[in-house]
Write a protein that holds these residues in place. Structure first.
Motif, PDB file in Angstrom:
ATOM      1  N   LEU A 101      48.321  40.268  49.423  1.00 48.65           N
ATOM      2  CA  LEU A 101      47.241  41.105  49.700  1.00 48.65           C
ATOM      3  C   LEU A 101      47.173  40.988  51.596  1.00 48.65           C
ATOM      4  O   LEU A 101      46.558  41.907  52.176  1.00 48.65           O
ATOM      5  CB  LEU A 101      45.917  40.872  49.337  1.00 48.65           C
ATOM      6  N   LYS A 109      49.621  46.099  47.357  1.00 47.52           N
ATOM      7  CA  LYS A 109      48.450  46.022  45.961  1.00 47.52           C
ATOM      8  C   LYS A 109      48.957  46.011  44.654  1.00 47.52           C
ATOM      9  O   LYS A 109      48.498  45.265  43.786  1.00 47.52           O
ATOM     10  CB  LYS A 109      47.548  47.178  46.230  1.00 47.52           C
ATOM     11  N   TYR A 113      48.653  42.954  42.157  1.00 50.30           N
ATOM     12  CA  TYR A 113      48.369  43.022  40.922  1.00 50.30           C
ATOM     13  C   TYR A 113      49.012  42.325  39.927  1.00 50.30           C
ATOM     14  O   TYR A 113      48.623  41.613  38.987  1.00 50.30           O
ATOM     15  CB  TYR A 113      48.159  44.340  40.695  1.00 50.30           C
ATOM     16  N   LEU A 153      43.073  46.786  42.743  1.00 46.30           N
ATOM     17  CA  LEU A 153      44.468  46.591  42.311  1.00 46.30           C
ATOM     18  C   LEU A 153      44.776  47.352  41.003  1.00 46.30           C
ATOM     19  O   LEU A 153      43.996  47.211  40.065  1.00 46.30           O
ATOM     20  CB  LEU A 153      44.726  45.309  42.178  1.00 46.30           C
TER      21      LEU A 153
END
Length: 168
Positions: A101, A109, A113, A153
């Motif tokens: 991030l 993103k 995730y 996310l």
């Protein structure tokens, strides 16, 4: 040629305190160095292995983070406790997600995730075998969910088989 000097086996507890102290001072490199010195004289010292794994993950933000993540994963295999193996693999994945991030590149993103979801899988496995007085895996699972929600996310819509280790 310059050679490393061995640390005294009797002073390992004090050296470990120093390593943890340097981690708290955000000097993970120094903590890592101390842990490596200790492991030269006591290669299976479990608390030192844990400190080294954390010191390595503290450095994920720098340019060598991706190579160091592989070493941290290998160190997890040396842990005697199955719970700690799973839990610290989760920590590694979680910190890789947080570090993703911080970058300014496409797909961060989605990459974050996938790392956080991998961490949650490890935490879920750890939770199944956690000691009765330890809910650390649950706390980390919840933190991952909060981070996913906070940064909105999601899984990549283009590729359901996206692999975080392909992160470039």
């Amino acid at each position: 040629m310059l050679e490393l000097k061995p640390v005294s086996k009797d002073l390992i507890p004090k050296a470990l305190v120093k390593a943890n102290h340097y981690r708290l001072l955000n000097d993970a490199w120094q903590a890592e160095s101390i842990c490596r010195d200790i492991l030269q004289v006591d290669p299976n010292h479990q608390l030192v292995l844990l400190c080294l794994i954390l010191a390595i993950t503290d450095q994920f933000e720098n340019e060598k983070g991706r190579t160091k993540s592989e070493e941290a994963k290998e160190l997890c295999a040396q842990l005697n406790s199955k719970f700690e193996q799973k839990y610290y693999q989760g920590i590694i994945s979680e910190r890789l997600g947080i570090t993703a991030l911080l970058r300014n590149s496409p797909r961060v993103k989605y990459i974050a995730y996938e790392h956080l979801r991998a961490a949650m899988d490890f935490f879920e496995d750890a939770e199944k075998i956690q000691p009765k007085d330890n809910q650390d895996a649950v706390l980390r699972w919840n933190a991952c969910i909060r981070r996913i929600k906070e940064f909105d996310l999601k899984r990549s819509p283009e590729d359901n088989s996206f692999q975080p280790f392909l992160d470039v």
